[in-house]
Design a protein around this motif. Structure first.
Motif, PDB file in Angstrom:
ATOM      1  N   LEU A 149      19.127   4.613 -20.503  1.00 30.62           N
ATOM      2  CA  LEU A 149      18.167   3.885 -19.514  1.00 30.62           C
ATOM      3  C   LEU A 149      17.932   4.577 -18.258  1.00 30.62           C
ATOM      4  CD1 LEU A 149      16.707   1.009 -18.976  1.00 30.62           C
ATOM      5  CD2 LEU A 149      19.110   0.435 -18.193  1.00 30.62           C
ATOM      6  N   THR A 150      16.781   4.794 -17.766  1.00 26.47           N
ATOM      7  CA  THR A 150      16.209   5.270 -16.601  1.00 26.47           C
ATOM      8  C   THR A 150      15.901   4.248 -15.719  1.00 26.47           C
ATOM      9  OG1 THR A 150      15.267   7.261 -17.819  1.00 26.47           O
ATOM     10  CG2 THR A 150      14.770   6.820 -15.568  1.00 26.47           C
ATOM     11  N   PHE A 151      16.518   4.029 -14.532  1.00 23.03           N
ATOM     12  CA  PHE A 151      16.096   2.932 -13.488  1.00 23.03           C
ATOM     13  C   PHE A 151      14.778   3.273 -13.024  1.00 23.03           C
ATOM     14  CE2 PHE A 151      20.801   2.405 -14.137  1.00 23.03           C
ATOM     15  CZ  PHE A 151      20.842   1.369 -14.304  1.00 23.03           C
ATOM     16  N   SER A 152      14.389   2.311 -12.663  1.00 18.80           N
ATOM     17  CA  SER A 152      12.919   2.466 -11.661  1.00 18.80           C
ATOM     18  C   SER A 152      13.408   3.088 -10.369  1.00 18.80           C
ATOM     19  CB  SER A 152      12.318   0.988 -11.511  1.00 18.80           C
ATOM     20  OG  SER A 152      12.941   0.062 -10.679  1.00 18.80           O
ATOM     21  N   TYR A 153      12.571   3.583  -9.732  1.00 20.48           N
ATOM     22  CA  TYR A 153      12.489   4.383  -8.299  1.00 20.48           C
ATOM     23  C   TYR A 153      11.288   4.140  -7.451  1.00 20.48           C
ATOM     24  CZ  TYR A 153      10.629   8.143 -10.978  1.00 20.48           C
ATOM     25  OH  TYR A 153       9.712   8.760 -11.514  1.00 20.48           O
ATOM     26  N   PRO A 154      11.360   4.339  -6.247  1.00 20.75           N
ATOM     27  CA  PRO A 154      10.160   3.967  -5.635  1.00 20.75           C
ATOM     28  C   PRO A 154       9.313   5.405  -5.539  1.00 20.75           C
ATOM     29  CG  PRO A 154      11.975   4.479  -4.097  1.00 20.75           C
ATOM     30  CD  PRO A 154      12.415   4.318  -5.340  1.00 20.75           C
ATOM     31  N   ILE A 155       7.953   5.109  -5.474  1.00 20.07           N
ATOM     32  CA  ILE A 155       7.005   6.138  -5.419  1.00 20.07           C
ATOM     33  C   ILE A 155       6.138   5.974  -4.207  1.00 20.07           C
ATOM     34  CG2 ILE A 155       5.101   7.525  -6.409  1.00 20.07           C
ATOM     35  CD1 ILE A 155       6.540   6.721  -9.136  1.00 20.07           C
ATOM     36  N   TYR A 156       6.402   6.816  -3.271  1.00 20.48           N
ATOM     37  CA  TYR A 156       5.650   6.377  -1.893  1.00 20.48           C
ATOM     38  C   TYR A 156       4.260   6.996  -1.608  1.00 20.48           C
ATOM     39  CZ  TYR A 156       9.887   4.050  -0.074  1.00 20.48           C
ATOM     40  OH  TYR A 156      10.987   3.351   0.261  1.00 20.48           O
ATOM     41  N   ASP A 157       3.567   6.493  -0.991  1.00 23.34           N
ATOM     42  CA  ASP A 157       2.222   7.176  -0.433  1.00 23.34           C
ATOM     43  C   ASP A 157       2.534   8.237   0.332  1.00 23.34           C
ATOM     44  OD1 ASP A 157      -0.552   6.397   0.360  1.00 23.34           O
ATOM     45  OD2 ASP A 157       0.239   6.870   2.353  1.00 23.34           O
ATOM     46  N   GLU A 210       0.773  -1.360  -0.098  1.00 20.04           N
ATOM     47  CA  GLU A 210      -0.050  -0.056  -0.035  1.00 20.04           C
ATOM     48  C   GLU A 210       0.916   1.117   0.078  1.00 20.04           C
ATOM     49  OE1 GLU A 210      -3.669  -0.432   2.406  1.00 20.04           O
ATOM     50  OE2 GLU A 210      -2.167  -1.650   3.408  1.00 20.04           O
ATOM     51  N   VAL A 211       2.256   1.120   0.451  1.00 24.57           N
ATOM     52  CA  VAL A 211       2.909   2.348   0.569  1.00 24.57           C
ATOM     53  C   VAL A 211       3.702   2.658  -0.505  1.00 24.57           C
ATOM     54  CG1 VAL A 211       2.741   2.178   3.143  1.00 24.57           C
ATOM     55  CG2 VAL A 211       4.676   1.298   1.958  1.00 24.57           C
ATOM     56  N   ILE A 212       4.053   1.783  -1.500  1.00 28.35           N
ATOM     57  CA  ILE A 212       5.233   2.000  -2.644  1.00 28.35           C
ATOM     58  C   ILE A 212       4.740   1.448  -3.843  1.00 28.35           C
ATOM     59  CG2 ILE A 212       6.273  -0.165  -1.872  1.00 28.35           C
ATOM     60  CD1 ILE A 212       9.037   1.203  -2.514  1.00 28.35           C
ATOM     61  N   ARG A 213       4.814   2.136  -4.826  1.00 23.56           N
ATOM     62  CA  ARG A 213       4.882   1.422  -6.046  1.00 23.56           C
ATOM     63  C   ARG A 213       6.157   2.039  -6.827  1.00 23.56           C
ATOM     64  NH1 ARG A 213       3.360   5.158  -9.750  1.00 23.56           N
ATOM     65  NH2 ARG A 213       2.333   7.191  -9.155  1.00 23.56           N
ATOM     66  N   TRP A 214       6.599   1.196  -7.892  1.00 22.55           N
ATOM     67  CA  TRP A 214       7.899   1.253  -8.531  1.00 22.55           C
ATOM     68  C   TRP A 214       7.592   1.975  -9.849  1.00 22.55           C
ATOM     69  CZ3 TRP A 214      12.647   1.020  -6.226  1.00 22.55           C
ATOM     70  CH2 TRP A 214      12.864   0.342  -4.797  1.00 22.55           C
ATOM     71  N   SER A 215       8.238   2.905 -10.165  1.00 19.16           N
ATOM     72  CA  SER A 215       8.358   3.541 -11.532  1.00 19.16           C
ATOM     73  C   SER A 215       8.826   2.516 -12.484  1.00 19.16           C
ATOM     74  CB  SER A 215       9.034   4.879 -11.640  1.00 19.16           C
ATOM     75  OG  SER A 215      10.411   4.536 -11.558  1.00 19.16           O
ATOM     76  N   LYS A 252       7.007  -2.640   6.383  1.00 18.21           N
ATOM     77  CA  LYS A 252       6.800  -4.268   6.299  1.00 18.21           C
ATOM     78  C   LYS A 252       7.310  -4.806   7.534  1.00 18.21           C
ATOM     79  CE  LYS A 252       8.236  -8.276   4.020  1.00 18.21           C
ATOM     80  NZ  LYS A 252       9.264  -8.899   2.880  1.00 18.21           N
ATOM     81  N   ASN A 253       8.569  -4.407   7.939  1.00 19.71           N
ATOM     82  CA  ASN A 253       8.906  -5.223   9.194  1.00 19.71           C
ATOM     83  C   ASN A 253       8.256  -4.122  10.545  1.00 19.71           C
ATOM     84  OD1 ASN A 253      10.292  -6.858   7.659  1.00 19.71           O
ATOM     85  ND2 ASN A 253      12.246  -5.646   7.645  1.00 19.71           N
ATOM     86  N   LEU A 283      13.967   1.162   1.186  1.00 19.58           N
ATOM     87  CA  LEU A 283      14.252   1.018   2.647  1.00 19.58           C
ATOM     88  C   LEU A 283      13.002   1.332   3.308  1.00 19.58           C
ATOM     89  CD1 LEU A 283      16.032  -0.005   4.581  1.00 19.58           C
ATOM     90  CD2 LEU A 283      16.837   2.316   4.993  1.00 19.58           C
ATOM     91  N   TRP A 284      12.413   2.432   3.263  1.00 23.34           N
ATOM     92  CA  TRP A 284      11.266   2.851   3.948  1.00 23.34           C
ATOM     93  C   TRP A 284      10.191   1.663   3.941  1.00 23.34           C
ATOM     94  CZ3 TRP A 284      10.611   8.638   1.699  1.00 23.34           C
ATOM     95  CH2 TRP A 284      11.902   9.232   2.186  1.00 23.34           C
ATOM     96  N   ALA A 285       9.960   1.283   2.625  1.00 26.19           N
ATOM     97  CA  ALA A 285       9.043   0.280   2.618  1.00 26.19           C
ATOM     98  C   ALA A 285       9.452  -1.162   3.450  1.00 26.19           C
ATOM     99  CB  ALA A 285       8.764  -0.225   1.193  1.00 26.19           C
TER     100      ALA A 285
END
Length: 133
Positions: free
Chosen positions: A36-44, A21-26, A114-115, A108-110
């Motif tokens: 090439l553009t690497f994926s990165y986290p997009i947070y809630d 629920e808190v993260i999706r990846w580009s 999770k933990n 890391l925030w995700a």
């Protein structure tokens, strides 16, 4: 009012929210020039708000790596037992570690969510604050 009341307001959120629920990846992309553009986290937005509020408090320890080393804590192991008996200085150092290290370790925030690391840190901080009053 408790000193870190704005942070404690996130306790119910961290009790129930899941990593998904808190993260999706580009998506990774390659443009027309072949770059090439690497994926990165997009947070809630709530995660971003939490990090922003953390960063605006006096809680962050800008010598957090030294503090963690001083306490003999390994950040590669589970943190629940360490947090359960941590004093405020160590709580601040571990929180700072997770807040600041995201820039070096995407996602890391995700993992912390999770933990339940943020939840455990907030609960311990609240417990310590209640002891002092």
């Amino acid at each position: 009012m408790k000193k870190y009341e704005r942070l404690y307001e996130f306790i119910p959120y961290f009790e129930t929210v899941s990593e998904e629920e808190v993260i999706r990846w580009s998506g990774s992309k390659k443009d027309a020039a072949g770059t090439l553009t690497f994926s990165y986290p997009i947070y809630d937005q709530q995660v971003l708000d939490f990090i922003k509020i953390c960063s605006s408090t006096d809680l962050l320890d800008y010598h957090y790596l030294e503090t963690i080393k001083l306490y003999g804590v390994s950040m590669e192991e589970g943190q629940e037992d360490t947090i359960r008996c941590a004093d405020q200085r160590l709580v601040a150092a571990i929180l700072t570690y997770y807040v600041r290290q995201e820039r070096f370790c995407d996602g890391l925030w995700a993992i912390a969510i999770k933990n339940k690391v943020f939840l455990h840190l907030l609960n311990r901080l609240l417990e310590l604050e209640n002891k002092d009053n």
